[in-house]
Scaffold this active site. Structure first.
Site, PDB file in Angstrom:
ATOM      1  N   LYS B  54     -13.821   3.938   9.007  1.00  0.00           N
ATOM      2  CA  LYS B  54     -12.411   4.331   9.149  1.00  0.00           C
ATOM      3  C   LYS B  54     -12.294   5.448  10.179  1.00  0.00           C
ATOM      4  O   LYS B  54     -13.110   6.378  10.191  1.00  0.00           O
ATOM      5  CB  LYS B  54     -11.868   4.799   7.794  1.00  0.00           C
ATOM      6  CG  LYS B  54     -10.371   5.088   7.790  1.00  0.00           C
ATOM      7  CD  LYS B  54      -9.895   5.533   6.408  1.00  0.00           C
ATOM      8  CE  LYS B  54      -8.393   5.738   6.341  1.00  0.00           C
ATOM      9  NZ  LYS B  54      -7.949   6.187   5.005  1.00  0.00           N
ATOM     10  N   SER B 129      -4.170   3.362   3.094  1.00  0.00           N
ATOM     11  CA  SER B 129      -4.258   3.568   4.519  1.00  0.00           C
ATOM     12  C   SER B 129      -5.513   2.996   5.181  1.00  0.00           C
ATOM     13  O   SER B 129      -5.519   2.783   6.390  1.00  0.00           O
ATOM     14  CB  SER B 129      -4.192   5.067   4.815  1.00  0.00           C
ATOM     15  OG  SER B 129      -5.336   5.726   4.330  1.00  0.00           O
ATOM     16  N   SER B 153      -5.913   4.905  -1.139  1.00  0.00           N
ATOM     17  CA  SER B 153      -6.122   4.341   0.203  1.00  0.00           C
ATOM     18  C   SER B 153      -7.406   3.545   0.394  1.00  0.00           C
ATOM     19  O   SER B 153      -7.592   2.940   1.443  1.00  0.00           O
ATOM     20  CB  SER B 153      -6.077   5.452   1.255  1.00  0.00           C
ATOM     21  OG  SER B 153      -4.739   5.796   1.549  1.00  0.00           O
TER      22      SER B 153
END
Lengths: 98, 451
Positions: B54, B129, B153
């Site tokens: 990420k 997210s 997330s």
């Protein structure tokens, strides 16, 4: 809790967020709707409840106070928007004497 | 590794999971892994296995932007601790995955670059997210991925993309080198196609780190119970979690079927209550924005990141942060600044911290009656792109079943448990603090019983 355009202007300035004309009203409506939901927190009696800043109890840990190498000047400046002679360059924060 | 680069080339036009693919780095790491495997030295379960990262986790020398324009071009001068540990283990880095800007969102549509699409239906969001990491694993682009979970997330996109995702106990994994959103809630964790792989990754990145004072000096035992099954375990079913606003009947029915699978595998289902569930979202949306408004104050255009010059320093700040941050980040900074500002601190921030205590106590009480808590991960399946963008509160409701775990610091796993309307549904397993092994054990037992 409703929020006025003036509140948004004030908060945006505190947070150093520039706003375009008309955005005050847009954000006032959106943030007002979110705060209307958040206002349900007032339904609870929290008088005797201690606050929690962080949920996992962790003891403060000490480390040896020994010097270690840090970032070199070159690497620290590598991402700077502007650098000169080993320094970060920023605009003047005070006007010169006339 | 070459096979994964080929899958990336084929899938990316459809999915858009990555912001940057690091082909050269991946090839040199793969060559190094081959040397290790040939010599037999320095071989770990992760040696040579390609992963996606990420875009909020710093990789030295690789552009890392937190999905934000304000960090466009930023190349971290150091590795996050989790990245250093994976390098040490001989891992192969495929690239940086898309996410909501600064990890703020539940659909990955708040990325400053482009949206990511759900591999199961490209007209729908992957969740967020960490949507890019979830989509990269679901599409076969990466074997596993790292994400971060502040209010759901990791678990929510794992559920929406049909993969396993885990948020460890707060303090299990070092946050050094993670671009901070809300420091008392953020945790790094893995995505994988199965529970065992997720557990192996967690084992590799866990443990104390002198560079993060909130990383706990505790034994890392996340694999210890993995195959122990659920025979004799009590699993708490929180009645409030099945009655939340917006719960889709198809999701509820799918999760109830999964609970029966666990019961047939030997678990005892017990009803528990989390009475402050209705207040979780409100407390979270004060605490997380308050912390974000403080953390994101560092983006001042001086040491790194975007600079948009103004007539003086104040104007430079205003213009830089006007152009650099997207609407959701701006909303949260303003909300947090408001909640912390003079006259509102007691009414909002302090009150939210007290409600956080009540929510943590709810879990403590519930865990007196059960070993783990099971529920849906998300009340809804993947929704169409754009469906919730105009209504921030509707978007926030996606996290209603996950954010309690962050407020209370608990470990949580989402494991795929079937479909509703043809789209994946996730079963969430929450366990008491430091019982990461139990959360993984229940998820693994479900996986075994399901198959």
């Amino acid at each position: 809790m409703s929020l006025t355009a003036e509140d948004v202007r004030h908060v945006a300035m505190l947070a150093r967020l520039g706003l375009e004309p008309g955005e005050e009203e847009f954000y006032a409506a959106q943030l007002g709707a979110i705060l209307a939901h958040i206002d349900r927190l007032r339904e609870l009696d929290t008088e005797a409840i201690p606050p929690t800043a962080q949920a996992v109890p962790l003891p403060a840990r000490m480390r040896e106070d020994e010097p270690r190498p840090g970032l070199s000047q070159e690497r620290a400046l590598a991402n700077a928007p502007a650098a000169r002679e080993g320094y970060f360059v920023v605009g003047a924060i005070q006007e010169a004497e006339p | 590794m070459e096979r994964h680069l080929a899958v990336i080339e084929r899938e990316e036009p459809r999915i858009g999971a990555f912001l940057r693919v690091t082909e050269d780095l991946a090839r040199s790491q793969a060559a190094e892994a081959d040397r290790r495997l040939a010599s037999g030295e320095g071989v770990t379960p992760l040696t040579g296995i390609p992963l996606a990262i990420k875009d909020v986790i710093c990789v030295a020398g690789v552009e890392t932007t937190a999905g934000s324009r304000i960090l466009s071009g930023f190349r971290p001068p150091y590795d996050a601790t989790v990245i250093a540990r994976l390098r040490e283990a001989g891992a192969v880095f495929l690239g940086m995955t898309n996410c909501d800007e600064f990890a703020m969102g539940s659909s990955t549509e708040n990325s400053g670059y482009h949206p990511t699409r759900n591999p199961h239906d490209p007209s729908r969001v992957p969740g967020g997210s960490s949507g890019g990491s979830a989509a990269a694993v679901a599409s076969g682009e990466a074997v596993y991925a790292l994400g971060t979970d502040t209010g759901g997330s990791i678990r929510q996109p794992a559920a929406l993309c049909g993969v396993v995702g885990m948020k460890p106990t707060y303090g299990r994994v070092s946050r050094y080198g993670l671009i901070a959103f809300a420091s008392s809630l953020d945790q790094i964790g893995p995505f994988a196609t199965g529970v065992r792989d997720a557990a192996l990754v967690l084992q590799a990145v866990s443990g104390p780190d002198p560079r993060d004072a909130t990383s706990a000096d505790r034994p890392v035992d996340v694999l210890s119970e993995l195959e122990a099954g659920v025979e004799g375990l009590r699993l708490g079913v929180p009645r409030e979690y099945f009655q939340v606003e917006g719960m889709e009947p198809g999701v509820k029915a799918t999760v109830e079927r999964a609970l029966l699978v666990l019961e047939r595998a030997g678990a005892e289902l017990v009803e528990v209550s989390l009475p402050h569930t209705d207040y979780g979202l409100a407390a979270y949306y004060i605490i997380a924005p308050a912390e974000c408004s403080s953390n994101l104050a560092r983006f001042d255009s001086v040491r790194y990141g975007l600079r948009v010059e103004g007539e003086n320093l104040l104007e430079t700040y205003l213009r830089t942060r006007r152009q650099g941050f997207g609407p959701e980040v701006r909303r949260r900074i303003m909300l947090g600044t408001y909640a912390l500002s003079a006259g509102y601190y007691d009414a909002y921030y302090l009150r939210a911290q007290k409600v956080r205590t009540l929510i943590a106590r709810d879990f403590e009480q519930a865990f007196l009656h059960c070993d783990a808590i099971v529920s849906a991960t998300s009340p809804v399946v993947a929704f169409p792109l754009g469906a919730k963008l105009a209504d921030p509160l509707a978007m926030y409701l996606n996290d209603v079943l996950t954010l309690g775990g962050n407020l209370a610091g608990l470990p949580g796993v989402s494991v795929p448990c079937g479909t509703s309307e043809g789209l994946p549904v996730g079963l969430q397993v929450l366990a008491p603090q430091w019982r990461d092994a139990t959360a993984l054990r229940v998820a693994r037992a479900y996986e075994v019983a399901r198959d």
